[in-house]
Enzyme design. Sequence first.
Site, PDB file in Angstrom:
ATOM      1  N   HIS A   1      78.186  60.077  35.594  1.00 43.81           N
ATOM      2  CA  HIS A   1      77.363  61.286  35.667  1.00 43.81           C
ATOM      3  C   HIS A   1      77.031  61.577  37.127  1.00 43.81           C
ATOM      4  CE1 HIS A   1      74.113  64.048  34.144  1.00 43.81           C
ATOM      5  NE2 HIS A   1      75.035  64.209  33.217  1.00 43.81           N
TER       6      HIS A   1
ATOM      7  N   ASP B   1      65.510  64.086  32.839  1.00 45.84           N
ATOM      8  CA  ASP B   1      66.107  65.398  33.077  1.00 45.84           C
ATOM      9  C   ASP B   1      66.597  66.047  31.787  1.00 45.84           C
ATOM     10  OD1 ASP B   1      67.446  67.349  35.058  1.00 45.84           O
ATOM     11  OD2 ASP B   1      69.171  66.628  33.935  1.00 45.84           O
TER      12      ASP B   1
ATOM     13  N   SER C   1      71.774  68.081  40.372  1.00 46.38           N
ATOM     14  CA  SER C   1      71.728  66.619  40.533  1.00 46.38           C
ATOM     15  C   SER C   1      72.886  66.059  41.347  1.00 46.38           C
ATOM     16  CB  SER C   1      71.717  65.935  39.162  1.00 46.38           C
ATOM     17  OG  SER C   1      70.530  66.235  38.486  1.00 46.38           O
TER      18      SER C   1
END
EC number: 3.1.3.1
Length: 477
Positions: free
Chosen positions: A155, A320, A94
């Site tokens: 994140h 996810d 990611s």
Amino acid sequence: AGFPEQEPEPKFWNDWAQKTLDKALSLQTLNKNKAQNLILFLGDGMGVPTVTAARILKGQLRGQPGEEGQLEMDKFPFVALSKTYNTNAQVADSAGTATAYLCGVKANEGTVGVSAAAVRSQANTTQGNEVTSILRWAKDAGKSIGIVTTTRVNHATPSAAYAHCVDRDWYSDNEMPADAVEAGCKDIARQLFENIPDIDVIMGGGRKYMYPKNTTDVEYPGQPKHSGTRKDGRNLVKEWVDRNTEKKGHYVWNKKDLLSLNPTKVDYLLGLFEPADLPYDLERNKETDPSLSEMVEVAIKILRRNPNGFYLLVEGGRIDHGHHEGKDKQAIHEAVEMDRAIGRADLMTSTSDTLTVVTADHSHLFSFGGYTPRGNEIFGLAAFISDVDQKPFTAILYGNGPGYKLVNGARENVSTVDYQDNSYLAQAAVPLSSETHGGEDVAVFAKGPMAHLLHGVHEQNYIPHAMAYAACIGQNR
């Protein structure tokens, strides 16, 4: 559930197709307006199988078979495919992908906001390899900018919008190796507040990374695991509040305070609703935790007051996490909630001046099949038992992950467990503590000004270039 009674009539299908054809013909007049506003909805891990399952679930939640329904993203007129690989990874993560669809360059896995010349975890490869994101391009063009996520605000996905870091896991200085700190690298939480100091709206989780070590969390005072993590003694939230209070800045940490704000009187908003990630939508406390849709609505109300327009990044980040944990039900419900947020944004914007793009960073080893009949409950069983081990199986299965389970040396009989439970682990072919990403292309849905630029099979890093061109920002000013 069966199927609608008109479906056996050829006329039903022919009429439907002709209506669709009329819509398609109307698209020959391309929308070449300048995009005042840009919105990117990023479903983390939302591969095409996840989109299809979410469509079916959305319909079934309304008492329909589900397959014939439409997600909000299904209504977008332009669809492309995005090649998700990282410069050093066939199956992407990611961080490298976020660098691609936000900064416009492909990168190595695990790195954010730096080019492929930077190597994961090697602090001395940061300097000189920083790349800027479309968030920065929009701010430089006088637009308001916002980040809304269901994960930590530091994140992988959101961090590529503002940070330049060779390791996505350097959430605060507590997670950084000594050599990185000595080399002058900044942790991601710090970069959130220092790199682009005037991000107008920031909402998500991640409180603990903003406070000095052992600072008690406001919501979970009796739980040390939620306490502050910072070694440098800084209170980043207080610093933000001190800097922004006179500029109509507001900090909130719960739903009540968020929804009691008058967005017409807020110029800057920092909302940190959990110490780490926000809860799954199925487990959310609807009194204290805002939904993604609710956060998006407040964000747009604040951002749209800028006459120059805005750029908003919205991440449905826990699709996810559900997949990694093998919890198919959590993942697909997260995708449905992100679709609700897309619908909420649609009601508040116009395709005449707002380019909206929906995509994923990567897919997952999630699948559903088994010759299930029409309207089969999406989390239900396939219609027949295995002709090899004579046991039933669920329609949804994972290629690998924590759902691999043997009972007396053989595959578990799913009829003996509650496969409808929110935290049920769907069966997986290969045992892993965490299910992996998938490597196939993901869909890109687009509507609004210049949406037709997203039209074929593209490298993932093309996305911000097309969006920037539509708004005449970045390299396309």
